[in-house]
Scaffold this motif. Structure first.
Motif, PDB file in Angstrom:
ATOM      1  N   LEU A  91       0.806  -1.215   0.000  1.00 14.41           N
ATOM      2  CA  LEU A  91       0.000   0.000   0.000  1.00 14.41           C
ATOM      3  C   LEU A  91       0.841   1.267   0.000  1.00 14.41           C
ATOM      4  O   LEU A  91       0.306   2.376  -0.100  1.00 14.41           O
ATOM      5  CB  LEU A  91      -0.948   0.013   1.202  1.00 14.41           C
ATOM      6  N   SER A  92       2.169   1.124   0.105  1.00 15.22           N
ATOM      7  CA  SER A  92       3.042   2.303   0.051  1.00 15.22           C
ATOM      8  C   SER A  92       3.076   2.892  -1.353  1.00 15.22           C
ATOM      9  O   SER A  92       3.472   4.041  -1.528  1.00 15.22           O
ATOM     10  CB  SER A  92       4.458   1.942   0.501  1.00 15.22           C
ATOM     11  N   ASP A  93       2.667   2.105  -2.346  1.00 12.52           N
ATOM     12  CA  ASP A  93       2.527   2.610  -3.714  1.00 12.52           C
ATOM     13  C   ASP A  93       1.222   3.387  -3.782  1.00 12.52           C
ATOM     14  O   ASP A  93       0.138   2.801  -3.699  1.00 12.52           O
ATOM     15  CB  ASP A  93       2.502   1.432  -4.693  1.00 12.52           C
ATOM     16  N   LEU A  97       4.438  10.033  14.306  1.00 15.51           N
ATOM     17  CA  LEU A  97       4.552   8.606  14.619  1.00 15.51           C
ATOM     18  C   LEU A  97       5.896   8.103  14.112  1.00 15.51           C
ATOM     19  O   LEU A  97       6.260   8.322  12.953  1.00 15.51           O
ATOM     20  CB  LEU A  97       3.404   7.825  13.965  1.00 15.51           C
ATOM     21  N   PHE A  98       6.626   7.426  15.013  1.00  8.43           N
ATOM     22  CA  PHE A  98       7.932   6.865  14.669  1.00  8.43           C
ATOM     23  C   PHE A  98       7.978   5.404  15.111  1.00  8.43           C
ATOM     24  O   PHE A  98       7.540   5.061  16.209  1.00  8.43           O
ATOM     25  CB  PHE A  98       9.056   7.653  15.368  1.00  8.43           C
ATOM     26  N   ALA A 117       0.993   0.577  10.591  1.00  7.98           N
ATOM     27  CA  ALA A 117       0.961   1.826  11.347  1.00  7.98           C
ATOM     28  C   ALA A 117       0.633   3.003  10.444  1.00  7.98           C
ATOM     29  O   ALA A 117      -0.104   3.922  10.833  1.00  7.98           O
ATOM     30  CB  ALA A 117       2.301   2.053  12.036  1.00  7.98           C
ATOM     31  N   ALA A 118       1.171   2.997   9.230  1.00  8.88           N
ATOM     32  CA  ALA A 118       0.900   4.078   8.283  1.00  8.88           C
ATOM     33  C   ALA A 118      -0.566   4.098   7.873  1.00  8.88           C
ATOM     34  O   ALA A 118      -1.145   5.161   7.632  1.00  8.88           O
ATOM     35  CB  ALA A 118       1.793   3.935   7.052  1.00  8.88           C
ATOM     36  N   LEU A 125      -1.149  11.075   8.403  1.00  9.03           N
ATOM     37  CA  LEU A 125       0.280  11.184   8.129  1.00  9.03           C
ATOM     38  C   LEU A 125       0.663  10.406   6.884  1.00  9.03           C
ATOM     39  O   LEU A 125       1.506  10.850   6.100  1.00  9.03           O
ATOM     40  CB  LEU A 125       1.095  10.674   9.333  1.00  9.03           C
ATOM     41  N   GLY A 126       0.038   9.229   6.720  1.00 11.62           N
ATOM     42  CA  GLY A 126       0.304   8.394   5.563  1.00 11.62           C
ATOM     43  C   GLY A 126       1.698   7.787   5.574  1.00 11.62           C
ATOM     44  O   GLY A 126       2.484   7.958   6.519  1.00 11.62           O
ATOM     45  N   PHE A 127       2.020   7.098   4.494  1.00 17.73           N
ATOM     46  CA  PHE A 127       3.306   6.406   4.398  1.00 17.73           C
ATOM     47  C   PHE A 127       4.480   7.386   4.349  1.00 17.73           C
ATOM     48  O   PHE A 127       5.562   7.089   4.839  1.00 17.73           O
ATOM     49  CB  PHE A 127       3.323   5.502   3.168  1.00 17.73           C
ATOM     50  N   SER A 128       4.249   8.548   3.792  1.00 21.38           N
ATOM     51  CA  SER A 128       5.331   9.534   3.700  1.00 21.38           C
ATOM     52  C   SER A 128       5.543  10.262   5.015  1.00 21.38           C
ATOM     53  O   SER A 128       6.654  10.720   5.313  1.00 21.38           O
ATOM     54  CB  SER A 128       5.029  10.553   2.588  1.00 21.38           C
TER      55      SER A 128
END
Length: 276
Positions: A100-102, A145-146, A197-198, A204-207
């Motif tokens: 899903l990072s795409d 978030l980290f 988490a993303a 915040l999303g993946f980025s």
């Protein structure tokens, strides 16, 4: 067989796939679950372990098996190739949420879920407090978030030469630190917890979610997942999760039961993305 029985298709027969198939065959009838099919890139690995009539050799014909839920525990590439098609026919539990990072694929999957009314399920896996992160996000209170994932170097499956050489006793080495969007292509099999988490931290999303992967030769018996959540007004949470794992194991032991519990949730939650 009861008409309320859910038919489950399992895509992938690695350690997690084997666990799910064995569990469904053993305990499924009492929980309203049955196997519709099992697919693996190499079908020969299924012979003698999975009933012959449940082996699917052509994944593109999965809809012939009339699944209620397709469970992907294979590789992000499968989600890219078949994900929207899976969702057009059934609910989908994504074991490789790093796919899903795409952003284009993410959008296609969300559209497919919305159009079909089927649910795109994202398992929490090794992520502790995923629902809490999602609630904080949905209320507008999430600021940052980290996530740091530390493992023995033998447990990483990385693209490129980031960890081409390591020696026992070298200790701790930070392999990469940056956005989860950057991390997912680098370690598609190792950062699904970060991907979950993303998804939970949608604003915040993946980025926007930051991650770090650490090689540590001292971690011979478990993986460590650290999550740092920051909210507005001085709110913060820091969790450390130690997940027992064998040397070389991509997935920690506790994640297997976590994934099983996620599967039990997949009863249909409308045409949306649902963290479970």
């Amino acid at each position: 067989m009861s008409s309320s029985t859910q038919r489950i298709g399992v895509v992938g027969y690695g350690h997690l796939g084997q666990f799910l198939v064995d569990r469904i065959l053993r305990d499924g009838s009492g929980l309203g679950l049955s196997l519709a099919f099992v697919w693996n890139r190499n079908p020969d690995k299924l012979r003698g372990l999975v009933p012959e009539d449940l082996i699917l050799t052509d994944l593109s014909s999965f809809s012939d098996r009339r699944c209620d839920v397709v469970v992907e525990v294979c590789h992000p590439q499968i989600i890219g190739e078949f994900g929207p098609h899976f969702l057009s026919q059934s609910h989908l539990l994504v074991g490789s949420p790093s796919a899903l990072s795409d952003p284009d694929l993410n959008q296609k999957l969300r559209q497919a879920a919305q159009q079909s009314g089927n649910t795109l399920y994202v398992p929490s896996g090794a992520l502790w407090g995923g629902q809490d992160i999602q609630r904080l996000n949905d209320s507008g209170g999430l600021k940052s978030l980290f996530i740091r994932m530390s493992k023995h170097p033998s447990c990483f499956r990385l693209t490129g030469d980031v960890l081409s050489e390591w020696t026992e006793g070298e200790g701790r080495r930070v392999l990469f630190k940056g956005s989860v969007a950057e991390l997912c292509p680098l370690a598609p099999n190792n950062v699904n917890t970060m991907a979950a988490a993303a998804v939970a931290a949608g604003s915040l999303g993946f980025s926007g979610v930051q991650g770090e992967i650490v090689s540590d030769t001292e971690l011979r018996d478990f993986h460590v997942v650290e999550v740092e959540v920051t909210g507005h007004g001085g709110f913060s949470v820091h969790t450390v999760r130690r997940n027992p794992a064998k040397l070389g194991a991509v997935t920690g032991s506790a994640t297997y039961n976590s994934f099983w519990n996620s599967l039990l949730v997949c009863k249909g939650h409308g045409g949306r993305v649902y963290l479970c």
